[in-house]
Design a protein around this motif. Structure first.
Motif, PDB file in Angstrom:
ATOM      1  N   PHE A  82      27.616  34.788  47.090  1.00  0.00           N
ATOM      2  CA  PHE A  82      28.649  33.919  46.541  1.00  0.00           C
ATOM      3  C   PHE A  82      28.760  32.618  47.332  1.00  0.00           C
ATOM      4  O   PHE A  82      28.520  32.585  48.540  1.00  0.00           O
ATOM      5  CB  PHE A  82      30.009  34.628  46.577  1.00  0.00           C
ATOM      6  CG  PHE A  82      30.063  35.911  45.815  1.00  0.00           C
ATOM      7  CD1 PHE A  82      30.005  35.918  44.428  1.00  0.00           C
ATOM      8  CD2 PHE A  82      30.163  37.125  46.481  1.00  0.00           C
ATOM      9  CE1 PHE A  82      30.065  37.102  43.719  1.00  0.00           C
ATOM     10  CE2 PHE A  82      30.232  38.321  45.781  1.00  0.00           C
ATOM     11  CZ  PHE A  82      30.172  38.321  44.395  1.00  0.00           C
ATOM     12  N   LYS A  83      29.160  31.576  46.644  1.00  0.00           N
ATOM     13  CA  LYS A  83      29.542  30.314  47.268  1.00  0.00           C
ATOM     14  C   LYS A  83      31.067  30.219  47.207  1.00  0.00           C
ATOM     15  O   LYS A  83      31.664  30.492  46.164  1.00  0.00           O
ATOM     16  CB  LYS A  83      28.904  29.137  46.529  1.00  0.00           C
ATOM     17  CG  LYS A  83      29.341  27.777  47.044  1.00  0.00           C
ATOM     18  CD  LYS A  83      28.767  26.650  46.193  1.00  0.00           C
ATOM     19  CE  LYS A  83      29.323  25.291  46.627  1.00  0.00           C
ATOM     20  NZ  LYS A  83      28.813  24.192  45.758  1.00  0.00           N
ATOM     21  N   ILE A  84      31.684  29.824  48.308  1.00  0.00           N
ATOM     22  CA  ILE A  84      33.148  29.752  48.382  1.00  0.00           C
ATOM     23  C   ILE A  84      33.576  28.298  48.532  1.00  0.00           C
ATOM     24  O   ILE A  84      33.008  27.552  49.345  1.00  0.00           O
ATOM     25  CB  ILE A  84      33.693  30.542  49.585  1.00  0.00           C
ATOM     26  CG1 ILE A  84      33.070  31.939  49.655  1.00  0.00           C
ATOM     27  CG2 ILE A  84      35.219  30.612  49.523  1.00  0.00           C
ATOM     28  CD1 ILE A  84      33.367  32.816  48.483  1.00  0.00           C
ATOM     29  N   LEU A 138      32.134  30.046  37.953  1.00  0.00           N
ATOM     30  CA  LEU A 138      33.334  30.525  38.640  1.00  0.00           C
ATOM     31  C   LEU A 138      33.539  31.994  38.280  1.00  0.00           C
ATOM     32  O   LEU A 138      33.828  32.328  37.124  1.00  0.00           O
ATOM     33  CB  LEU A 138      34.549  29.702  38.224  1.00  0.00           C
ATOM     34  CG  LEU A 138      35.868  30.050  38.920  1.00  0.00           C
ATOM     35  CD1 LEU A 138      35.792  29.731  40.410  1.00  0.00           C
ATOM     36  CD2 LEU A 138      37.030  29.295  38.270  1.00  0.00           C
ATOM     37  N   VAL A 139      33.388  32.878  39.259  1.00  0.00           N
ATOM     38  CA  VAL A 139      33.443  34.316  38.981  1.00  0.00           C
ATOM     39  C   VAL A 139      34.628  35.016  39.651  1.00  0.00           C
ATOM     40  O   VAL A 139      34.855  36.205  39.441  1.00  0.00           O
ATOM     41  CB  VAL A 139      32.130  35.011  39.406  1.00  0.00           C
ATOM     42  CG1 VAL A 139      30.968  34.508  38.560  1.00  0.00           C
ATOM     43  CG2 VAL A 139      31.854  34.820  40.896  1.00  0.00           C
ATOM     44  N   GLY A 140      35.386  34.288  40.455  1.00  0.00           N
ATOM     45  CA  GLY A 140      36.544  34.890  41.105  1.00  0.00           C
ATOM     46  C   GLY A 140      37.345  33.833  41.834  1.00  0.00           C
ATOM     47  O   GLY A 140      36.902  32.693  42.015  1.00  0.00           O
ATOM     48  N   LYS A 159      35.536  38.263  37.910  1.00  0.00           N
ATOM     49  CA  LYS A 159      34.695  38.492  36.735  1.00  0.00           C
ATOM     50  C   LYS A 159      33.453  39.302  37.063  1.00  0.00           C
ATOM     51  O   LYS A 159      32.788  39.798  36.153  1.00  0.00           O
ATOM     52  CB  LYS A 159      34.291  37.154  36.105  1.00  0.00           C
ATOM     53  CG  LYS A 159      35.449  36.414  35.459  1.00  0.00           C
ATOM     54  CD  LYS A 159      34.969  35.161  34.744  1.00  0.00           C
ATOM     55  CE  LYS A 159      36.098  34.492  33.995  1.00  0.00           C
ATOM     56  NZ  LYS A 159      35.650  33.271  33.272  1.00  0.00           N
ATOM     57  N   VAL A 160      33.132  39.407  38.343  1.00  0.00           N
ATOM     58  CA  VAL A 160      32.036  40.251  38.797  1.00  0.00           C
ATOM     59  C   VAL A 160      32.523  41.060  39.990  1.00  0.00           C
ATOM     60  O   VAL A 160      33.507  40.704  40.649  1.00  0.00           O
ATOM     61  CB  VAL A 160      30.781  39.424  39.182  1.00  0.00           C
ATOM     62  CG1 VAL A 160      30.286  38.597  38.011  1.00  0.00           C
ATOM     63  CG2 VAL A 160      31.063  38.537  40.377  1.00  0.00           C
ATOM     64  N   SER A 161      31.858  42.122  40.272  1.00  0.00           N
ATOM     65  CA  SER A 161      32.275  43.029  41.340  1.00  0.00           C
ATOM     66  C   SER A 161      32.427  42.288  42.671  1.00  0.00           C
ATOM     67  O   SER A 161      31.552  41.520  43.066  1.00  0.00           O
ATOM     68  CB  SER A 161      31.247  44.155  41.475  1.00  0.00           C
ATOM     69  OG  SER A 161      31.614  45.046  42.500  1.00  0.00           O
ATOM     70  N   ASN A 162      33.552  42.531  43.331  1.00  0.00           N
ATOM     71  CA  ASN A 162      33.856  42.059  44.693  1.00  0.00           C
ATOM     72  C   ASN A 162      34.232  40.588  44.793  1.00  0.00           C
ATOM     73  O   ASN A 162      34.568  40.121  45.890  1.00  0.00           O
ATOM     74  CB  ASN A 162      32.684  42.329  45.654  1.00  0.00           C
ATOM     75  CG  ASN A 162      32.466  43.809  45.882  1.00  0.00           C
ATOM     76  OD1 ASN A 162      33.412  44.564  46.079  1.00  0.00           O
ATOM     77  ND2 ASN A 162      31.209  44.221  45.841  1.00  0.00           N
ATOM     78  N   ALA A 163      34.220  39.833  43.699  1.00  0.00           N
ATOM     79  CA  ALA A 163      34.478  38.390  43.801  1.00  0.00           C
ATOM     80  C   ALA A 163      35.890  38.098  44.311  1.00  0.00           C
ATOM     81  O   ALA A 163      36.083  37.237  45.180  1.00  0.00           O
ATOM     82  CB  ALA A 163      34.238  37.704  42.465  1.00  0.00           C
ATOM     83  N   SER A 164      36.897  38.793  43.773  1.00  0.00           N
ATOM     84  CA  SER A 164      38.268  38.535  44.230  1.00  0.00           C
ATOM     85  C   SER A 164      38.458  39.017  45.665  1.00  0.00           C
ATOM     86  O   SER A 164      39.214  38.414  46.447  1.00  0.00           O
ATOM     87  CB  SER A 164      39.284  39.194  43.302  1.00  0.00           C
ATOM     88  OG  SER A 164      39.138  40.610  43.301  1.00  0.00           O
ATOM     89  N   LYS A 165      37.771  40.092  46.033  1.00  0.00           N
ATOM     90  CA  LYS A 165      37.861  40.582  47.412  1.00  0.00           C
ATOM     91  C   LYS A 165      37.293  39.561  48.388  1.00  0.00           C
ATOM     92  O   LYS A 165      37.836  39.351  49.475  1.00  0.00           O
ATOM     93  CB  LYS A 165      37.123  41.914  47.551  1.00  0.00           C
ATOM     94  CG  LYS A 165      37.743  43.057  46.766  1.00  0.00           C
ATOM     95  CD  LYS A 165      36.915  44.337  46.942  1.00  0.00           C
ATOM     96  CE  LYS A 165      37.484  45.478  46.118  1.00  0.00           C
ATOM     97  NZ  LYS A 165      36.666  46.709  46.252  1.00  0.00           N
ATOM     98  N   VAL A 166      36.207  38.934  48.000  1.00  0.00           N
ATOM     99  CA  VAL A 166      35.608  37.900  48.847  1.00  0.00           C
ATOM    100  C   VAL A 166      36.570  36.717  48.997  1.00  0.00           C
ATOM    101  O   VAL A 166      36.733  36.171  50.091  1.00  0.00           O
ATOM    102  CB  VAL A 166      34.255  37.441  48.270  1.00  0.00           C
ATOM    103  CG1 VAL A 166      33.754  36.184  48.979  1.00  0.00           C
ATOM    104  CG2 VAL A 166      33.226  38.560  48.391  1.00  0.00           C
ATOM    105  N   ALA A 167      37.226  36.338  47.904  1.00  0.00           N
ATOM    106  CA  ALA A 167      38.215  35.253  47.977  1.00  0.00           C
ATOM    107  C   ALA A 167      39.353  35.630  48.920  1.00  0.00           C
ATOM    108  O   ALA A 167      39.787  34.818  49.750  1.00  0.00           O
ATOM    109  CB  ALA A 167      38.757  34.952  46.587  1.00  0.00           C
TER     110      ALA A 167
END
Length: 211
Positions: A82-84, A138-140, A159-167
């Protein structure tokens, strides 16, 4: 329960109901929202309800300075899938939070008025977002209100696994780096608990907020 008028006023949080409802009515102006957050109060209501203002007896929080990233998430982050970014797509984040379907939840509390009001907060530098991208999509992400030493998280989406957790974990890293005292997650839910958030009393929360 207090019924608000046009006056910019909130009663003390100790006067909230057993469930945490402090007041009804008022508006979602920038001044009222910031007065609320600075006093440990937040709006939470459904589309067909009057504005409800909450100060729950228990507050879900993360203390950034002592937070430990779960091992499974360290592995995910280290894969660099992911890119943040920060504050580059606030409107897209809040619209996705509004539209995402959530298990066990009908509809959304993020009304169009909420979107409009928090977008104004963002334009004034009070509301901020974290965005998670994959292949330029944009996936999370998440958004919240920044009080300087306390960040009040509002909502996140994935929208994909773990994206909100990474945010979430990226935000905590930022707050730790800048020596924030708390990430306020408002009320308990099992997802937040699985990410390492825990409850403290309203009194404890208010002492930190006002210190």
């Amino acid at each position: 329960m207090h019924f608000l008028t046009k006056d910019l006023f909130f009663p003390p949080v100790e006067e909230a109901s057993y469930e945490g409802v402090l007041a009804v009515g008022g508006d979602l102006s920038v001044d009222r929202l910031m007065l609320a957050y600075r006093n440990g109060i937040f709006p939470w209501f459904n589309e067909d309800e009057p504005i409800l203002w909450w100060a729950p007896p228990e507050r879900m929080v993360v203390i950034p300075m002592i937070y430990k990233v779960p091992r499974s998430m360290r592995n995910v982050i280290n894969q660099n899938k992911f890119k943040i970014t920060f504050n580059t797509a606030f409107k897209e984040v809040i619209h996705n939070c509004q539209q995402i379907e959530r298990t066990g939840q009908e509809g959304t509390w993020i009304t169009n008025d909420i979107v409009s009001s928090y977008t104004k907060l963002h334009e004034l530098g009070f509301a901020k977002s974290v965005e998670v991208w994959q292949n330029d999509m944009l996936v999370g992400g998440l958004y919240g209100v920044d009080l300087g030493q306390v960040f009040c998280g509002e909502s996140m989406f994935s929208k994909v696994s773990n994206a909100s957790k990474v945010a979430f974990i990226t935000l905590i890293g930022y707050l730790k780096e800048h020596q924030y005292k708390l990430l306020d997650c408002q009320v308990h839910n099992h997802h937040l608990e699985s990410l390492g958030a825990f409850e403290i009393s309203r009194d404890t929360f208010m002492r930190v907020l006002k210190s």
